[in-house]
Write an enzyme that holds these catalytic residues in place. Structure first.
Site, PDB file in Angstrom:
ATOM      1  N   SER A  58      52.967  75.513 -57.349  1.00  0.00           N
ATOM      2  CA  SER A  58      53.627  75.523 -58.658  1.00  0.00           C
ATOM      3  C   SER A  58      54.567  74.332 -58.812  1.00  0.00           C
ATOM      4  O   SER A  58      54.642  73.723 -59.879  1.00  0.00           O
ATOM      5  CB  SER A  58      54.378  76.836 -58.867  1.00  0.00           C
ATOM      6  OG  SER A  58      55.472  76.907 -57.993  1.00  0.00           O
ATOM      7  N   ARG A  63      53.633  71.888 -61.769  1.00  0.00           N
ATOM      8  CA  ARG A  63      54.576  71.863 -62.891  1.00  0.00           C
ATOM      9  C   ARG A  63      54.949  70.418 -63.233  1.00  0.00           C
ATOM     10  O   ARG A  63      54.881  69.994 -64.386  1.00  0.00           O
ATOM     11  CB  ARG A  63      55.836  72.658 -62.551  1.00  0.00           C
ATOM     12  CG  ARG A  63      56.870  72.646 -63.687  1.00  0.00           C
ATOM     13  CD  ARG A  63      58.145  73.379 -63.319  1.00  0.00           C
ATOM     14  NE  ARG A  63      57.896  74.747 -62.891  1.00  0.00           N
ATOM     15  CZ  ARG A  63      57.957  75.153 -61.648  1.00  0.00           C
ATOM     16  NH1 ARG A  63      58.255  74.302 -60.675  1.00  0.00           N
ATOM     17  NH2 ARG A  63      57.722  76.399 -61.344  1.00  0.00           N
ATOM     18  N   ASN A 115      53.534  68.551 -66.620  1.00  0.00           N
ATOM     19  CA  ASN A 115      54.460  68.079 -67.653  1.00  0.00           C
ATOM     20  C   ASN A 115      54.323  66.597 -67.899  1.00  0.00           C
ATOM     21  O   ASN A 115      54.273  66.138 -69.038  1.00  0.00           O
ATOM     22  CB  ASN A 115      55.897  68.392 -67.245  1.00  0.00           C
ATOM     23  CG  ASN A 115      56.308  69.780 -67.671  1.00  0.00           C
ATOM     24  OD1 ASN A 115      56.592  70.020 -68.831  1.00  0.00           O
ATOM     25  ND2 ASN A 115      56.300  70.708 -66.734  1.00  0.00           N
TER      26      ASN A 115
END
Lengths: 275, 156
Positions: free
Chosen positions: A212, A216, A220
């Site tokens: 994660s 992440r 992004n």
């Protein structure tokens, strides 16, 4: 136009590759079949250059650091250091000489790499294309360069796997191998019959952390970069839209760096905690 | 997914950067910050102490001022007393002098008068004798009647 746009976007999202091919090095399209043993030279170069900018700046301040009235540069560096130190002290309550510098490195390095997102998407590829064309006689469409290292999953996974190994290292160091095994098997249901279930649940929790973390940051920044590229394809109207999106990244870029740092601290402090 | 050897390169870079940061960047900056924090804390403590000292000194000065004023008042009071006393003394002395002068004057007057009286007596007695001689037209033995004359003189 549609095909052009498609190839334009694809060109901007392709890394410069380098691989070994029978006795010599090969680049880009020649590396299509090289598999794992390919290196994204643009990611490596940009990230190392930015990392060196960070370290050399901070090192030069550290060498000249005065305990009296600090200069402006020293103030700025100290503000960053104190911000990281405060974040670490609020979350992590043990003694560890590694976590604070680790957090500082992650925060500033990721921030600098993310900040490359602000450089207009055509500048660096165009310059690189011109250099490739005139200095090496290459087709400029064959010169690839992606200047935001955090839009490369290799970069984000390198960071998160480093953190992952530290989580495991400190879990074993603080709790012992038995303690770590217990943590993986006797939670959340403290009953021998549930050991397999617990192990599956806890393993997923453990492995989800680096995954994660990496995804992440990658997601992004990759999405941000993709939108920048899409904006760059819409013609003259791109200027205000680009400005808006860049302004929005004032938020995204430091936030993603901060989240990566903060979660690193949280995971490492969880690794230090004995349940 | 496009995972390849870049991962290894970036991992190595990450490890090297973190170690460099841990060895050469974090400790000196932190040391400088902590040193300055200590300096500032010391400075604040010193200024606190100085403020307290100042307060004490001010209180002491006020007390000394009060004391000095009291002393001054005392001195003035004593001086006034002394003044009054000196005036009194001088007045007393003057009075005594006056009385002495008066007394000596009186005494002188008295003695002068006594002398005059005595002289007068002598002359009167002589006059009386001369007068009696003339009245009687004869010699009177002055010595034989001197006791009567003396009695006369004493009666004057």
């Amino acid at each position: 136009m549609a095909a052009d746009t498609g190839s334009y976007i694809k060109h901007h999202l392709t890394n410069a590759k380098m691989c070994m091919s029978d006795g010599g090095v090969a680049f880009n399209k020649a590396c299509a079949d090289a598999g794992f043993w390919t290196v994204h030279v643009d990611t490596l170069a940009w990230s190392i250059v930015l990392g060196l900018i960070f370290l050399l700046t901070f090192r030069s301040v550290a060498k000249k650091a005065t305990t009296g009235v600090p200069g402006k540069m020293q103030c700025a560096v100290e503000m960053v250091v104190e911000f990281v130190d405060k974040s670490v002290k609020e979350t992590f309550h043990g003694k560890n000489a590694l976590i604070a510098p680790l957090s500082l490195t992650i925060f500033v390095w990721v921030l600098l790499m993310n900040a490359m997102d602000w450089v207009p998407v055509d500048w660096i590829p165009t310059i690189a294309g011109l250099i490739g064309q005139h200095a090496f006689g290459m087709d400029p469409h064959d010169v690839y360069i992606k200047s935001v290292p955090t839009t490369d999953m290799n970069m984000t996974f390198a960071l998160s796997l480093g953190v992952f190994f530290l989580i495991i290292y400190y879990s074993i160091k603080v709790k012992g191998l038995g303690g770590f095994a217990k943590e993986l098997t006797l939670q959340p249901f403290n009953h021998p019959a549930f050991i397999p279930v617990n192990f599956i649940l806890e393993s997923v929790t453990l492995i989800a952390r680096p995954v994660s973390l990496a995804l992440r940051l990658f997601g992004n920044l990759y999405a941000g970069e993709l939108i920048f590229i899409l904006i760059a394809t819409i013609g003259l109207f791109q200027l205000p839209v680009h400005f808006l999106w860049a302004a929005f990244h004032l938020l995204v870029i430091p936030l993603q760096a901060f989240i990566f740092m903060m979660l690193t601290i949280v995971y490492l402090s969880l690794a230090h905690e004995d349940h | 997914m496009n995972i390849n050897a870049t991962l290894i390169g970036e991992s190595i870079a990450f490890i090297v950067f973190v170690i460099f940061c841990m060895k050469f960047v974090w400790p000196p900056i932190m040391a400088a910050i902590e040193d300055r924090q200590k300096t500032i804390a010391d400075g604040l403590a010193a200024s606190d102490r100085a403020a307290k000292d100042l307060e004490l000194a001010q209180a002491k000065a006020a007390e000394q001022l009060k004391e000095a004023k009291a002393q001054a008042a005392e001195i003035i009071e004593a001086a006034k007393k002394r003044e009054a006393q000196m005036i009194d003394e001088a007045a007393e002395k003057a009075q005594a002098e006056r009385e002495k002068i008066i007394a000596s004057g009186h005494a002188e007057i008295e003695s002068e008068r006594n002398r005059a009286t005595e002289e007068l007596r002598q002359q009167v007695s002589a006059l009386a004798v001369a007068g009696a001689e003339k009245i009687l037209e004869r010699s009177i033995d002055a010595a034989a009647h001197s006791d009567i004359l003396d009695k006369l003189v004493a009666e004057l």
